[in-house]
Design a protein around this motif. Structure first.
Motif, PDB file in Angstrom:
ATOM      1  N   GLY A   3       0.965  -1.180  -0.070  1.00 19.55           N
ATOM      2  CA  GLY A   3      -0.117   0.056   0.117  1.00 19.55           C
ATOM      3  C   GLY A   3       0.681   1.359  -0.015  1.00 19.55           C
ATOM      4  O   GLY A   3       1.979   1.210  -0.307  1.00 19.55           O
ATOM      5  N   VAL A   4       0.015   2.358   0.580  1.00 21.56           N
ATOM      6  CA  VAL A   4       1.010   3.737   0.011  1.00 21.56           C
ATOM      7  C   VAL A   4       1.812   3.950   1.175  1.00 21.56           C
ATOM      8  O   VAL A   4       2.832   4.465   0.969  1.00 21.56           O
ATOM      9  N   MET A   5       1.674   3.147   2.393  1.00 16.39           N
ATOM     10  CA  MET A   5       2.548   3.661   3.515  1.00 16.39           C
ATOM     11  C   MET A   5       4.006   2.868   3.212  1.00 16.39           C
ATOM     12  O   MET A   5       4.708   3.097   4.180  1.00 16.39           O
ATOM     13  N   ILE A   6       4.105   1.782   2.309  1.00 21.65           N
ATOM     14  CA  ILE A   6       5.153   1.371   2.134  1.00 21.65           C
ATOM     15  C   ILE A   6       6.323   2.289   1.396  1.00 21.65           C
ATOM     16  O   ILE A   6       7.592   2.076   1.504  1.00 21.65           O
ATOM     17  N   TYR A   7       5.954   3.442   0.801  1.00 16.21           N
ATOM     18  CA  TYR A   7       6.725   4.310   0.274  1.00 16.21           C
ATOM     19  C   TYR A   7       7.620   4.939   1.229  1.00 16.21           C
ATOM     20  O   TYR A   7       9.028   5.004   1.118  1.00 16.21           O
ATOM     21  N   PRO A   8       7.046   5.597   2.259  1.00 13.72           N
ATOM     22  CA  PRO A   8       7.791   6.436   3.227  1.00 13.72           C
ATOM     23  C   PRO A   8       8.682   5.215   4.217  1.00 13.72           C
ATOM     24  O   PRO A   8       9.735   5.874   4.432  1.00 13.72           O
ATOM     25  N   ILE A   9       8.392   4.123   4.309  1.00 16.07           N
ATOM     26  CA  ILE A   9       9.057   3.308   4.994  1.00 16.07           C
ATOM     27  C   ILE A   9      10.297   2.689   4.257  1.00 16.07           C
ATOM     28  O   ILE A   9      11.356   2.770   4.689  1.00 16.07           O
TER      29      ILE A   9
ATOM     30  N   ILE B  74      -0.071   2.122  10.521  1.00 15.60           N
ATOM     31  CA  ILE B  74      -1.354   2.758  10.048  1.00 15.60           C
ATOM     32  C   ILE B  74      -1.481   2.242   8.669  1.00 15.60           C
ATOM     33  O   ILE B  74      -2.868   2.015   8.104  1.00 15.60           O
ATOM     34  N   GLY B  75      -0.491   1.692   7.891  1.00 14.37           N
ATOM     35  CA  GLY B  75      -0.919   1.174   6.459  1.00 14.37           C
ATOM     36  C   GLY B  75      -1.653   0.100   6.494  1.00 14.37           C
ATOM     37  O   GLY B  75      -2.760  -0.177   5.856  1.00 14.37           O
ATOM     38  N   THR B  76      -1.345  -0.891   7.558  1.00 14.44           N
ATOM     39  CA  THR B  76      -2.321  -1.920   7.786  1.00 14.44           C
ATOM     40  C   THR B  76      -3.875  -1.699   8.154  1.00 14.44           C
ATOM     41  O   THR B  76      -4.743  -2.214   7.702  1.00 14.44           O
ATOM     42  N   ILE B  77      -3.966  -0.602   9.256  1.00 17.26           N
ATOM     43  CA  ILE B  77      -5.278  -0.220   9.435  1.00 17.26           C
ATOM     44  C   ILE B  77      -5.945   0.424   8.492  1.00 17.26           C
ATOM     45  O   ILE B  77      -7.137   0.062   8.269  1.00 17.26           O
ATOM     46  N   MET B  78      -5.325   1.049   7.505  1.00 20.67           N
ATOM     47  CA  MET B  78      -6.075   1.907   6.235  1.00 20.67           C
ATOM     48  C   MET B  78      -6.281   0.605   5.527  1.00 20.67           C
ATOM     49  O   MET B  78      -7.426   0.516   4.750  1.00 20.67           O
ATOM     50  N   GLY B  79      -5.554  -0.453   5.291  1.00 16.88           N
ATOM     51  CA  GLY B  79      -5.947  -1.630   4.219  1.00 16.88           C
ATOM     52  C   GLY B  79      -7.032  -2.195   4.912  1.00 16.88           C
ATOM     53  O   GLY B  79      -7.890  -2.615   4.412  1.00 16.88           O
ATOM     54  N   VAL B  80      -7.028  -2.327   6.329  1.00 16.86           N
ATOM     55  CA  VAL B  80      -8.317  -3.233   6.821  1.00 16.86           C
ATOM     56  C   VAL B  80      -9.729  -2.511   6.924  1.00 16.86           C
ATOM     57  O   VAL B  80     -10.534  -3.004   6.285  1.00 16.86           O
TER      58      VAL B  80
ATOM     59  N   SER C 198       3.137  -3.468   7.737  1.00 14.58           N
ATOM     60  CA  SER C 198       3.468  -3.615   9.278  1.00 14.58           C
ATOM     61  C   SER C 198       4.887  -4.442   9.406  1.00 14.58           C
ATOM     62  O   SER C 198       5.671  -4.029  10.158  1.00 14.58           O
ATOM     63  N   GLY C 199       5.049  -5.390   8.437  1.00 10.22           N
ATOM     64  CA  GLY C 199       6.348  -6.291   8.479  1.00 10.22           C
ATOM     65  C   GLY C 199       7.207  -5.281   8.218  1.00 10.22           C
ATOM     66  O   GLY C 199       8.436  -5.529   8.704  1.00 10.22           O
ATOM     67  N   ALA C 200       7.396  -4.556   7.099  1.00 14.04           N
ATOM     68  CA  ALA C 200       8.465  -3.818   6.555  1.00 14.04           C
ATOM     69  C   ALA C 200       8.791  -2.816   7.647  1.00 14.04           C
ATOM     70  O   ALA C 200       9.878  -2.402   7.881  1.00 14.04           O
TER      71      ALA C 200
END
Length: 238
Positions: free
Chosen positions: A44-50, A158-164, A193-195
């Motif tokens: 998802g989108v949060m993977i990019y800042p990670i 946050i990325g996981t919660i957004m996905g859920v 979350s894992g990343a």
């Protein structure tokens, strides 16, 4: 009669087996063809800042490691050579030995030796302040690692919660509730979350390892400073 029944069942069984085998082959093929980057980007989108935090974390680790290793480089004979020069009254030679290599210990010893003749308390104070400056230079940038170790896991969650939220929003709109929809979307969102946890662990470990290196060096500097102070005090004790 029984023979005819078995002949009718066997084609059905073979068809089911062939379908299952084909599906398995397709899953293996898809798994083999997908790259690690493509799999990671499914988070998802949060993977990019990670990912950006990971690159910045690696940069800080390399930069700090090289800087700390250079600053804490030790000449095992430096203290003994300086003590010998001080005992013979050759202050200029002692200062030259300290300046020979641009290291933290050399700078600290030079700061005290260069003002020999002043009160011992002043010499100790100058050396202590110089040591604090050198240690602060080593710790520069470590706060970035501490910040990354806290932010990266939070971004992943946050990325996981957004996905859920997105999954349940889709279910509420379509009314299509099945395990494939839930599990397929959830595993992708848990990638973030894992990343985030991996990046956080790397930053956290590096932060504390560097602090351990600096603490060990600080103790060594205190021992060297005490040894030089004792040599400086010897003429006053005679």
């Amino acid at each position: 009669m029984m023979l005819n029944f078995l002949l009718q069942v066997n084609p059905v069984t073979d068809t089911i087996a062939n379908t299952a085998a084909a599906a398995t082959d397709m899953d293996v093929s898809v798994t083999d063809n997908i790259s690690y980057l493509d799999f990671l980007l499914k988070g998802g989108v949060m993977i990019y800042p990670i990912i950006l935090l990971l690159f910045f974390c690696v940069y800080v680790i390399i930069e700090r490691y090289l800087s700390i290793k250079k600053a804490t480089k030790q000449d095992l004979n430096l203290v003994n050579d300086v003590k010998m020069q001080l005992k013979t009254g050759k202050l200029d030679n002692a200062i030259m030995l300290c300046s020979r290599e641009n290291t933290a210990s050399g700078n600290i010893l030079r700061s005290g030796i260069s003002i020999i003749g002043r009160p011992i308390s002043e010499i100790e104070s100058v050396m202590e302040r110089t040591a604090n400056v050198e240690i602060a230079q080593m710790e520069k940038g470590l706060s970035h690692l501490g910040l990354i170790s806290g932010i990266a896991p939070i971004l992943g969650f946050i990325g996981t919660i957004m996905g859920v939220i997105k999954i349940f929003h889709t279910i509420s709109n379509t009314g299509n509730l099945n395990i494939q929809t839930i599990s397929g979307g959830l595993y992708e969102k848990m990638i973030s979350s894992g990343a985030g946890l991996v990046v956080g662990v790397v930053a956290y470990s590096a932060y504390h390892l560097f602090n351990m290196m600096i603490d060990a060096y600080s103790l060594q500097i205190q021992k060297q400073t005490l040894a030089i102070i004792n040599v400086i005090q010897e003429p006053h004790g005679n």
